[in-house]
Design a protein around this motif. Sequence first.
Motif, PDB file in Angstrom:
ATOM      1  N   PHE A 269      -9.126 -12.723  -5.116  1.00 33.40           N
ATOM      2  CA  PHE A 269      -8.138 -11.706  -5.296  1.00 33.40           C
ATOM      3  C   PHE A 269      -7.475 -12.089  -6.456  1.00 33.40           C
ATOM      4  CE2 PHE A 269      -3.519 -10.591  -4.119  1.00 33.40           C
ATOM      5  CZ  PHE A 269      -3.892  -9.346  -3.933  1.00 33.40           C
TER       6      PHE A 269
ATOM      7  N   ASP B 112      -9.088 -10.015  -9.333  1.00 31.79           N
ATOM      8  CA  ASP B 112      -8.804  -8.657  -9.469  1.00 31.79           C
ATOM      9  C   ASP B 112      -7.725  -8.315  -8.490  1.00 31.79           C
ATOM     10  OD1 ASP B 112      -9.254  -5.784  -9.817  1.00 31.79           O
ATOM     11  OD2 ASP B 112     -10.669  -5.743  -7.857  1.00 31.79           O
ATOM     12  N   PRO B 113      -6.538  -8.676  -9.046  1.00 35.99           N
ATOM     13  CA  PRO B 113      -5.057  -8.670  -8.376  1.00 35.99           C
ATOM     14  C   PRO B 113      -4.910  -7.148  -7.957  1.00 35.99           C
ATOM     15  CG  PRO B 113      -4.571  -9.030 -10.327  1.00 35.99           C
ATOM     16  CD  PRO B 113      -6.376  -9.153 -10.542  1.00 35.99           C
ATOM     17  N   ALA B 114      -4.232  -7.220  -6.820  1.00 36.15           N
ATOM     18  CA  ALA B 114      -3.830  -5.770  -6.468  1.00 36.15           C
ATOM     19  C   ALA B 114      -2.497  -5.866  -5.484  1.00 36.15           C
ATOM     20  CB  ALA B 114      -4.948  -4.873  -5.550  1.00 36.15           C
ATOM     21  N   LEU B 115      -1.741  -4.814  -5.453  1.00 34.78           N
ATOM     22  CA  LEU B 115      -0.784  -4.974  -4.534  1.00 34.78           C
ATOM     23  C   LEU B 115      -1.004  -4.623  -3.121  1.00 34.78           C
ATOM     24  CD1 LEU B 115       1.612  -3.338  -6.885  1.00 34.78           C
ATOM     25  CD2 LEU B 115       1.475  -5.368  -6.604  1.00 34.78           C
ATOM     26  N   ASP B 116      -1.641  -5.546  -2.481  1.00 33.64           N
ATOM     27  CA  ASP B 116      -2.216  -5.346  -1.150  1.00 33.64           C
ATOM     28  C   ASP B 116      -1.758  -6.341  -0.081  1.00 33.64           C
ATOM     29  OD1 ASP B 116      -3.885  -5.053   1.126  1.00 33.64           O
ATOM     30  OD2 ASP B 116      -5.746  -4.856   0.015  1.00 33.64           O
TER      31      ASP B 116
ATOM     32  N   THR C   1      -4.391  -7.898   2.172  1.00 28.98           N
ATOM     33  CA  THR C   1      -5.160  -9.145   1.549  1.00 28.98           C
ATOM     34  C   THR C   1      -4.261 -10.144   1.340  1.00 28.98           C
ATOM     35  OG1 THR C   1      -6.642  -7.390   0.320  1.00 28.98           O
ATOM     36  CG2 THR C   1      -6.574  -9.650  -0.193  1.00 28.98           C
TER      37      THR C   1
ATOM     38  N   GLU D  15       4.979   3.661 -11.736  1.00 30.03           N
ATOM     39  CA  GLU D  15       3.380   3.222 -11.911  1.00 30.03           C
ATOM     40  C   GLU D  15       3.170   2.662 -13.109  1.00 30.03           C
ATOM     41  OE1 GLU D  15      -0.919   5.875 -11.584  1.00 30.03           O
ATOM     42  OE2 GLU D  15       1.061   6.823 -11.244  1.00 30.03           O
TER      43      GLU D  15
ATOM     44  N   ARG E 157       3.928  -0.907 -12.814  1.00 33.79           N
ATOM     45  CA  ARG E 157       2.765  -1.669 -11.991  1.00 33.79           C
ATOM     46  C   ARG E 157       1.355  -1.937 -12.677  1.00 33.79           C
ATOM     47  NH1 ARG E 157       4.823   1.749  -7.919  1.00 33.79           N
ATOM     48  NH2 ARG E 157       3.444   3.120  -8.091  1.00 33.79           N
ATOM     49  N   LYS E 158       1.033  -1.103 -13.477  1.00 31.26           N
ATOM     50  CA  LYS E 158      -0.334  -1.119 -14.086  1.00 31.26           C
ATOM     51  C   LYS E 158      -0.066  -2.321 -15.286  1.00 31.26           C
ATOM     52  CE  LYS E 158      -2.013   3.540 -13.626  1.00 31.26           C
ATOM     53  NZ  LYS E 158      -2.695   4.946 -14.140  1.00 31.26           N
TER      54      LYS E 158
ATOM     55  N   LEU F 231      -0.005  -5.683 -13.552  1.00 34.93           N
ATOM     56  CA  LEU F 231      -1.263  -5.960 -12.854  1.00 34.93           C
ATOM     57  C   LEU F 231      -2.362  -6.152 -13.830  1.00 34.93           C
ATOM     58  CD1 LEU F 231      -1.454  -3.186  -9.950  1.00 34.93           C
ATOM     59  CD2 LEU F 231      -1.450  -5.620  -9.939  1.00 34.93           C
TER      60      LEU F 231
ATOM     61  N   LYS G   8      -4.192 -10.067 -14.223  1.00 34.37           N
ATOM     62  CA  LYS G   8      -5.843 -10.214 -14.367  1.00 34.37           C
ATOM     63  C   LYS G   8      -6.104 -10.701 -15.582  1.00 34.37           C
ATOM     64  CE  LYS G   8      -9.851  -7.207 -13.516  1.00 34.37           C
ATOM     65  NZ  LYS G   8     -10.460  -5.875 -13.281  1.00 34.37           N
TER      66      LYS G   8
END
Length: 322
Positions: A150, A153-157, A160, A247, A250-251, A254, A258
């Motif tokens: 994770f 490749d981090p994500a706002l999940d 996970t 957005e 966030r980008k 993130l 990473k």
Amino acid sequence: MLELKDYFKRELPAVNDFLMQEGRELNGIVRDVCLHIMASGGKRIRPMLTILTARALGYDRDDHLPMACALELLHSATLLHDDYLDGADTRRGSRAAHLQFGTTETVLAGDALLALANEMASRYGNARLSRLLAIGIMQTAEGEIREIEFSRDPALDRDTYMEIIIGKTARLIETACRCGAALAGATQEQEDAAGEYGLNLGIAFQLVDDALDYVSPTSETGKPEGGDLREGKVTLPLILLMEDSDEAERKTLLARLKAGDIPDEEAAPVLERIRAGGYAEKTRDEAAKYVEKAKAALAGMADSAELTVLRQAADYVLTRNK
């Protein structure tokens, strides 16, 4: 929470003495690493939960220490490995073992502690205990591997994130409670209830830990303030912040996560936004839901001093500040 404090005060000296005794019997660098990690402190939650669960389910023998302490050795082994993988400089305010003794030596010492934990469990001649410990080791390793994947490749999940904290923290606490039940010769239904308590307690514990990373000073936690963010780890306070961000923000974040380590000048404004938005407190609110699930799992157990302490331990998770 007088019962909780008194119970820990009464039981912890024997737990600590047993751990140090086992550590001193090891050889060379393994002994030195083991004694180093044990001397650095720790709440000893896992061995205490094993003892409490066993006694709450009627275990009245005095041979519980090897099983209880096997859980602490397992936990200590994961800390040794984690600190190396994370590149941590300190652990509980002391120099990290991989810096003190060397990387190869520390990793192999961690492996030796895993083996010792299994040997201690085997002393009971109870196949269920050995199986539970093996499952706990496997699930914890899987959680750590999932966290590494994770982080690349981090994500706002949220799903996970929950999967990771269940694997790397909650499963071992569940294992501690299941081992206590198995030690007491509990039915499968009783063991499952103990496991449900431990699982939800472990989730709540990690949620609070992730909240503390953003609001507690290093002097209390023994870890750098905002260390998760600086290491590029995505935890619930950060997820909550990003859910409230646009957005573009966030980008940008993130992408920085990473890339790896975040410098102080970039981390500081994010830390301030998390504090100002109350996202650490909202994470504690989420933890409270799991505390209630943990206490509900105890409903079928007969009243005892240990049952009272188990309930208080769940409440303590929400109030701790380190």
